[in-house]
Write a protein that holds these residues in place. Sequence first.
Motif, PDB file in Angstrom:
ATOM      1  N   SER A 334       1.251   7.049   5.718  1.00  0.00           N
ATOM      2  CA  SER A 334       2.654   6.627   5.767  1.00  0.00           C
ATOM      3  C   SER A 334       3.290   7.013   7.100  1.00  0.00           C
ATOM      4  N   ALA A 335       2.944   8.180   7.632  1.00  0.00           N
ATOM      5  CA  ALA A 335       3.469   8.583   8.938  1.00  0.00           C
ATOM      6  C   ALA A 335       2.938   7.683  10.044  1.00  0.00           C
ATOM      7  N   LEU A 336       1.642   7.345   9.964  1.00  0.00           N
ATOM      8  CA  LEU A 336       1.070   6.442  10.975  1.00  0.00           C
ATOM      9  C   LEU A 336       1.697   5.057  10.885  1.00  0.00           C
ATOM     10  N   ALA A 337       1.880   4.569   9.665  1.00  0.00           N
ATOM     11  CA  ALA A 337       2.461   3.238   9.500  1.00  0.00           C
ATOM     12  C   ALA A 337       3.888   3.191  10.043  1.00  0.00           C
ATOM     13  N   TYR A 338       4.670   4.225   9.786  1.00  0.00           N
ATOM     14  CA  TYR A 338       6.042   4.263  10.293  1.00  0.00           C
ATOM     15  C   TYR A 338       6.053   4.274  11.819  1.00  0.00           C
ATOM     16  N   THR A 339       5.162   5.031  12.415  1.00  0.00           N
ATOM     17  CA  THR A 339       5.122   5.126  13.879  1.00  0.00           C
ATOM     18  C   THR A 339       4.667   3.814  14.504  1.00  0.00           C
ATOM     19  N   HIS A 344       8.029  -3.221  16.131  1.00  0.00           N
ATOM     20  CA  HIS A 344       8.332  -4.568  15.645  1.00  0.00           C
ATOM     21  C   HIS A 344       9.823  -4.659  15.290  1.00  0.00           C
ATOM     22  N   PRO A 345      10.494  -5.722  15.759  1.00  0.00           N
ATOM     23  CA  PRO A 345      11.949  -5.806  15.520  1.00  0.00           C
ATOM     24  C   PRO A 345      12.319  -5.994  14.045  1.00  0.00           C
ATOM     25  N   GLU A 346      11.426  -6.611  13.246  1.00  0.00           N
ATOM     26  CA  GLU A 346      11.709  -6.848  11.829  1.00  0.00           C
ATOM     27  C   GLU A 346      10.886  -5.917  10.937  1.00  0.00           C
ATOM     28  N   THR A 347      10.713  -4.715  11.362  1.00  0.00           N
ATOM     29  CA  THR A 347       9.892  -3.763  10.606  1.00  0.00           C
ATOM     30  C   THR A 347      10.503  -3.475   9.244  1.00  0.00           C
ATOM     31  N   LEU A 348       9.639  -3.290   8.265  1.00  0.00           N
ATOM     32  CA  LEU A 348      10.055  -2.941   6.906  1.00  0.00           C
ATOM     33  C   LEU A 348       9.963  -1.444   6.642  1.00  0.00           C
ATOM     34  N   PHE A 349       9.445  -0.708   7.607  1.00  0.00           N
ATOM     35  CA  PHE A 349       9.273   0.739   7.450  1.00  0.00           C
ATOM     36  C   PHE A 349      10.467   1.433   8.095  1.00  0.00           C
ATOM     37  N   GLY A 367      -0.844  -3.056  -4.081  1.00  0.00           N
ATOM     38  CA  GLY A 367      -0.296  -3.986  -3.105  1.00  0.00           C
ATOM     39  C   GLY A 367       0.683  -4.995  -3.672  1.00  0.00           C
ATOM     40  N   TYR A 368       1.923  -4.579  -3.965  1.00  0.00           N
ATOM     41  CA  TYR A 368       2.926  -5.500  -4.501  1.00  0.00           C
ATOM     42  C   TYR A 368       3.395  -6.519  -3.462  1.00  0.00           C
ATOM     43  N   GLY A 369       3.327  -6.197  -2.199  1.00  0.00           N
ATOM     44  CA  GLY A 369       3.753  -7.114  -1.163  1.00  0.00           C
ATOM     45  C   GLY A 369       5.209  -7.004  -0.792  1.00  0.00           C
ATOM     46  N   ASP A 370       5.954  -6.064  -1.380  1.00  0.00           N
ATOM     47  CA  ASP A 370       7.355  -5.916  -1.037  1.00  0.00           C
ATOM     48  C   ASP A 370       7.545  -5.248   0.319  1.00  0.00           C
ATOM     49  N   ILE A 371       6.544  -4.477   0.759  1.00  0.00           N
ATOM     50  CA  ILE A 371       6.573  -3.850   2.076  1.00  0.00           C
ATOM     51  C   ILE A 371       5.163  -3.904   2.642  1.00  0.00           C
ATOM     52  N   TYR A 372       5.058  -4.380   3.888  1.00  0.00           N
ATOM     53  CA  TYR A 372       3.725  -4.585   4.480  1.00  0.00           C
ATOM     54  C   TYR A 372       3.847  -4.484   6.001  1.00  0.00           C
ATOM     55  N   PRO A 373       2.764  -4.132   6.693  1.00  0.00           N
ATOM     56  CA  PRO A 373       2.803  -4.017   8.160  1.00  0.00           C
ATOM     57  C   PRO A 373       2.779  -5.396   8.814  1.00  0.00           C
ATOM     58  N   LYS A 374       3.377  -5.469   9.989  1.00  0.00           N
ATOM     59  CA  LYS A 374       3.427  -6.729  10.734  1.00  0.00           C
ATOM     60  C   LYS A 374       2.751  -6.642  12.091  1.00  0.00           C
ATOM     61  N   THR A 375       2.458  -5.438  12.563  1.00  0.00           N
ATOM     62  CA  THR A 375       1.781  -5.279  13.844  1.00  0.00           C
ATOM     63  C   THR A 375       0.279  -5.162  13.624  1.00  0.00           C
ATOM     64  N   THR A 376      -0.468  -5.375  14.719  1.00  0.00           N
ATOM     65  CA  THR A 376      -1.934  -5.304  14.613  1.00  0.00           C
ATOM     66  C   THR A 376      -2.400  -3.891  14.277  1.00  0.00           C
TER      67      THR A 376
END
Length: 439
Positions: A334-339, A344-349, A367-376
């Motif tokens: 979770s810390a890595l995902a937030y960082t 990303h301008p439309e980040t969900l984290f 994996g509900y899909g309500d929050i997901y990463p957008k960067t590579t």
Amino acid sequence: MWTVPKPKYRNALSEEGDITVNIGGVRVVLFGDDLKRYPESRLAELSSCSAQNPELIDTLCDDFDPGRKEFYFDRDPDSFKCIIDVYYFDEIHIKSGICPICFIKEMEFWKIDQSVLDECCKSYLSEKEEELKEIANKVKAILEDLDVDQCITRTQRCQRVLWRLMEKPDSSLPARIIAIGSFLAILVSAVVMCVSTIPELQVMNAEGKLVEHPTMEAIETVCMLWFTAEFVLRLASSPSKVRFALSIMNIIDFMAIMPFFVVMSLTLLGTTSMMELVNVQQAVQALRIMRIARIFKLARHSSGLQTLTYALKRSLKELGLLLMYMGVGIFVFSALAYTMEQSHPETLFRSIPQSFWWAIITMTTVGYGDIYPKTTLGKCNAAVSFLCGVIAIALPIHPIINNFVMFYNKQKVLETAAKHEVELMDLKSGEQARRKSQD
């Protein structure tokens, strides 16, 4: 005939004190100087006694052949092979296939102290002793159920009969019928609780609100009256009221009954203005939700659910490791995902605590899909996180399953052993009665 190998310190030329023993048809040659390492043992006493003293020899062995100078013992040869290791290696290992309780009796016969047992064998022996205690407790419970006629007073006799009727489904046909009725009442009550929440099956009250259908309420009331009568009868017939009150299953039964009477009291005895209070309405809803506790009453009638509970208790260490692995993974990913997602301008984290939810559903492969990463980088982090989650969940599963299977098989064996013990006691008592009648 087989002979124990001579140790290096053995003087091959000396034959003083050497003896030949026959253990259950197996001849063994033992050396006197080795036997004297444990002078208080039975074999050491045989080695030191004279052949001219038949009275002492008769007390130490079953038979003696003066011509062959051979001592006979009607004992288990396999156990003896393990016991003589103490004279050469100063420790004893119980081989597989030998009953540890019978082996202890063999050690007592040969006058060998239990302290020479290896640590692994001591733990194995303690497990078997615990099993014997459980069998003894089960036999005691069975005998107590059979000794209804031996109660002192009529009240005690009725109490014992009622206890068997409510707690021992295998004791009689009426007890089995009551158990089946209780099981069906639990299922019907659970189904009614679920069905009553369907809007199409609800009715409109005077205030225009949807409430439970009267038929559902009637069925619910009948089930609760059954549960109440069952609980009161079990409490009245219980041999120990304190133990009954502290039992987990009885606490669950009480928690399943209590909300119904509290809600009924608030509804019938409370004033209209009181029932209109928001806090009171919320309390009523909370009590209605507590009705789900009655589903746990099924554990009383299901040995499989009871076994699962005990297996989970014995697997607390494995479950703790699972939670620790998942906790560390959730915090790290979770810390890595937030960082990684901050670029990303439309980040969900939005924060690390909010990312905990994403890490939980990802590592558990939901994996509900309500929050997901957008960067590579965030997607790579997600791939690693669910792979680690699968591994972390899979590792402790096998020990937990083994504990369940072992405990289930153990309980079946103990129940069978207890029943066989009772049958043997009946046979012995029958034989004694026949002998007395013949005399």
